[in-house]
Design a protein around this motif. Structure first.
Motif, PDB file in Angstrom:
ATOM      1  N   SER A  11     -11.913  -2.005 -58.789  1.00  0.00           N
ATOM      2  CA  SER A  11     -10.692  -3.096 -58.650  1.00  0.00           C
ATOM      3  C   SER A  11      -9.560  -2.189 -57.966  1.00  0.00           C
ATOM      4  CB  SER A  11     -10.409  -3.693 -59.932  1.00  0.00           C
ATOM      5  OG  SER A  11     -10.025  -2.559 -60.827  1.00  0.00           O
ATOM      6  N   HIS A  12      -9.637  -0.685 -58.186  1.00  0.00           N
ATOM      7  CA  HIS A  12      -8.558   0.077 -57.504  1.00  0.00           C
ATOM      8  C   HIS A  12      -8.942   0.613 -56.232  1.00  0.00           C
ATOM      9  CE1 HIS A  12      -5.517   2.863 -56.937  1.00  0.00           C
ATOM     10  NE2 HIS A  12      -6.358   3.706 -56.863  1.00  0.00           N
ATOM     11  N   LEU A  13     -10.294   1.239 -56.237  1.00  0.00           N
ATOM     12  CA  LEU A  13     -10.747   1.798 -55.021  1.00  0.00           C
ATOM     13  C   LEU A  13     -11.182   0.880 -53.696  1.00  0.00           C
ATOM     14  CD1 LEU A  13     -13.190   4.778 -55.804  1.00  0.00           C
ATOM     15  CD2 LEU A  13     -10.803   4.927 -55.247  1.00  0.00           C
ATOM     16  N   THR A  14     -11.717  -0.005 -54.228  1.00  0.00           N
ATOM     17  CA  THR A  14     -12.114  -1.188 -52.769  1.00  0.00           C
ATOM     18  C   THR A  14     -11.016  -1.605 -52.004  1.00  0.00           C
ATOM     19  OG1 THR A  14     -14.027  -1.626 -54.314  1.00  0.00           O
ATOM     20  CG2 THR A  14     -13.400  -3.154 -52.205  1.00  0.00           C
ATOM     21  N   PRO A  15     -10.032  -2.015 -52.594  1.00  0.00           N
ATOM     22  CA  PRO A  15      -8.994  -2.513 -51.558  1.00  0.00           C
ATOM     23  C   PRO A  15      -8.354  -1.259 -50.728  1.00  0.00           C
ATOM     24  CG  PRO A  15      -8.547  -3.401 -53.859  1.00  0.00           C
ATOM     25  CD  PRO A  15      -9.540  -2.192 -54.037  1.00  0.00           C
ATOM     26  N   ILE A  16      -8.217  -0.305 -51.122  1.00  0.00           N
ATOM     27  CA  ILE A  16      -7.608   0.885 -50.417  1.00  0.00           C
ATOM     28  C   ILE A  16      -8.483   1.825 -49.803  1.00  0.00           C
ATOM     29  CG2 ILE A  16      -5.352   0.569 -51.938  1.00  0.00           C
ATOM     30  CD1 ILE A  16      -6.296   3.195 -53.373  1.00  0.00           C
ATOM     31  N   LYS A  17      -9.721   1.631 -49.748  1.00  0.00           N
ATOM     32  CA  LYS A  17     -10.689   2.552 -49.557  1.00  0.00           C
ATOM     33  C   LYS A  17     -10.619   3.068 -48.024  1.00  0.00           C
ATOM     34  CE  LYS A  17     -14.945   1.465 -50.324  1.00  0.00           C
ATOM     35  NZ  LYS A  17     -16.199   0.689 -50.523  1.00  0.00           N
ATOM     36  N   SER A  18     -10.476   2.157 -46.936  1.00  0.00           N
ATOM     37  CA  SER A  18     -10.415   2.818 -45.665  1.00  0.00           C
ATOM     38  C   SER A  18      -9.027   4.054 -45.423  1.00  0.00           C
ATOM     39  CB  SER A  18     -10.113   1.592 -44.735  1.00  0.00           C
ATOM     40  OG  SER A  18      -9.770   2.021 -43.388  1.00  0.00           O
ATOM     41  N   GLN A  19      -7.796   3.195 -46.028  1.00  0.00           N
ATOM     42  CA  GLN A  19      -6.634   3.740 -46.115  1.00  0.00           C
ATOM     43  C   GLN A  19      -6.476   5.231 -46.840  1.00  0.00           C
ATOM     44  OE1 GLN A  19      -6.840   0.794 -46.951  1.00  0.00           O
ATOM     45  NE2 GLN A  19      -5.369  -0.480 -46.132  1.00  0.00           N
ATOM     46  N   LEU A  20      -7.177   5.211 -47.873  1.00  0.00           N
ATOM     47  CA  LEU A  20      -7.405   6.161 -48.820  1.00  0.00           C
ATOM     48  C   LEU A  20      -8.384   7.377 -48.080  1.00  0.00           C
ATOM     49  CD1 LEU A  20      -7.145   7.589 -51.555  1.00  0.00           C
ATOM     50  CD2 LEU A  20      -8.934   6.522 -52.351  1.00  0.00           C
ATOM     51  N   ASP A  22      -8.269   7.763 -44.754  1.00  0.00           N
ATOM     52  CA  ASP A  22      -7.502   8.260 -43.819  1.00  0.00           C
ATOM     53  C   ASP A  22      -6.473   9.444 -44.273  1.00  0.00           C
ATOM     54  OD1 ASP A  22      -8.541   6.630 -41.985  1.00  0.00           O
ATOM     55  OD2 ASP A  22      -7.274   5.215 -41.977  1.00  0.00           O
ATOM     56  N   ILE A  23      -5.939   8.947 -45.234  1.00  0.00           N
ATOM     57  CA  ILE A  23      -5.070  10.088 -45.999  1.00  0.00           C
ATOM     58  C   ILE A  23      -5.769  11.348 -46.580  1.00  0.00           C
ATOM     59  CG2 ILE A  23      -3.429  10.601 -47.928  1.00  0.00           C
ATOM     60  CD1 ILE A  23      -2.383   8.488 -45.671  1.00  0.00           C
ATOM     61  N   ILE A  24      -6.757  11.164 -47.083  1.00  0.00           N
ATOM     62  CA  ILE A  24      -7.589  12.391 -47.517  1.00  0.00           C
ATOM     63  C   ILE A  24      -7.795  13.362 -46.455  1.00  0.00           C
ATOM     64  CG2 ILE A  24      -9.828  12.926 -48.790  1.00  0.00           C
ATOM     65  CD1 ILE A  24      -9.448  10.726 -50.497  1.00  0.00           C
ATOM     66  N   HIS A  25      -8.503  12.596 -45.519  1.00  0.00           N
ATOM     67  CA  HIS A  25      -8.783  13.450 -44.437  1.00  0.00           C
ATOM     68  C   HIS A  25      -7.637  13.931 -43.607  1.00  0.00           C
ATOM     69  CE1 HIS A  25     -11.822  14.670 -41.106  1.00  0.00           C
ATOM     70  NE2 HIS A  25     -10.915  14.007 -40.101  1.00  0.00           N
ATOM     71  N   LEU A  85      -2.872  16.643 -51.192  1.00  0.00           N
ATOM     72  CA  LEU A  85      -3.483  15.305 -51.961  1.00  0.00           C
ATOM     73  C   LEU A  85      -2.522  14.806 -52.722  1.00  0.00           C
ATOM     74  CD1 LEU A  85      -6.965  16.932 -52.063  1.00  0.00           C
ATOM     75  CD2 LEU A  85      -6.266  14.721 -50.845  1.00  0.00           C
ATOM     76  N   PHE A  86      -1.994  15.540 -53.780  1.00  0.00           N
ATOM     77  CA  PHE A  86      -1.087  15.094 -54.674  1.00  0.00           C
ATOM     78  C   PHE A  86       0.019  14.463 -54.308  1.00  0.00           C
ATOM     79  CE2 PHE A  86      -2.677  18.133 -58.143  1.00  0.00           C
ATOM     80  CZ  PHE A  86      -3.169  17.133 -58.955  1.00  0.00           C
ATOM     81  N   ASP A  87       0.807  15.020 -53.205  1.00  0.00           N
ATOM     82  CA  ASP A  87       2.077  14.493 -52.430  1.00  0.00           C
ATOM     83  C   ASP A  87       1.515  12.928 -51.726  1.00  0.00           C
ATOM     84  OD1 ASP A  87       4.731  14.479 -51.693  1.00  0.00           O
ATOM     85  OD2 ASP A  87       3.829  15.034 -49.879  1.00  0.00           O
ATOM     86  N   ARG A  88       0.647  13.101 -51.039  1.00  0.00           N
ATOM     87  CA  ARG A  88       0.407  12.030 -50.161  1.00  0.00           C
ATOM     88  C   ARG A  88      -0.210  10.867 -50.885  1.00  0.00           C
ATOM     89  NH1 ARG A  88      -1.592  14.999 -44.677  1.00  0.00           N
ATOM     90  NH2 ARG A  88       0.140  16.233 -44.362  1.00  0.00           N
ATOM     91  N   LEU A  89      -1.019  11.067 -51.613  1.00  0.00           N
ATOM     92  CA  LEU A  89      -1.623   9.843 -52.520  1.00  0.00           C
ATOM     93  C   LEU A  89      -0.717   9.229 -53.286  1.00  0.00           C
ATOM     94  CD1 LEU A  89      -5.228  11.338 -53.144  1.00  0.00           C
ATOM     95  CD2 LEU A  89      -4.228   9.783 -51.428  1.00  0.00           C
ATOM     96  N   ASP A  90       0.454  10.193 -53.977  1.00  0.00           N
ATOM     97  CA  ASP A  90       1.558   9.509 -54.968  1.00  0.00           C
ATOM     98  C   ASP A  90       2.196   8.664 -53.802  1.00  0.00           C
ATOM     99  OD1 ASP A  90       2.946   8.572 -57.064  1.00  0.00           O
ATOM    100  OD2 ASP A  90       3.956  10.562 -56.533  1.00  0.00           O
TER     101      ASP A  90
END
Length: 130
Positions: A11-20, A22-25, A85-90
């Motif tokens: 429920s958390h990952l699916t809606p943000i998968k593509s953007q997540l 991008d940020i991780i990359h 990762l900590f900074d951008r994902l927050d």
């Protein structure tokens, strides 16, 4: 070489998968000077009965990121990756520091098999020792 596994509640990952992704990359590219066109991400969206984590300390945003990569990056580069990762994902998703766990697994190049060759026989278009 760097491969990323991302675990979290469906429920958390699916809606943000593509953007997540991008940020991780972007973090991997910035910290490890990784080529922009080399992205190897796998998502593991889990149902609540398949994903146990400490109650009261973590929320439904609890996310685990595992990075497998060739050995050779400096400690400074790996710490920079973790900090980004900590900074951008927050900032982007509100995944707090308590809700994010990151593990880096390093393996000798000869322990990888890619494009029909052991990893230490590959000709790479980027530096690993950063």
């Amino acid at each position: 070489m760097s491969q990323v596994k991302i675990y979290g509640l469906r429920s958390h990952l699916t809606p943000i998968k593509s953007q997540l992704s991008d940020i991780i990359h972007s973090c991997v590219v910035d910290a490890l000077h990784y080529p922009i066109d080399k992205r190897f991400h796998r998502f593991f969206p889990l149902e609540p009965d398949d994903y146990y984590y400490p109650s009261g300390e973590r929320t439904e945003r609890y996310t685990i990121i595992e990075l497998s990569m060739f050995e050779g990056r400096t400690v400074a580069a790996k710490k920079q990756l973790i900090r980004l990762l900590f900074d951008r994902l927050d900032k982007e998703f509100g995944i707090s520091n308590l809700d994010l766990e990151i593990t880096i697994f390093e393996t000798a190049k000869h322990n990888w098999g890619i494009r029909g060759l052991p990893g230490d026989e590959l000709s790479l278009s980027y530096k690993v020792n950063v």
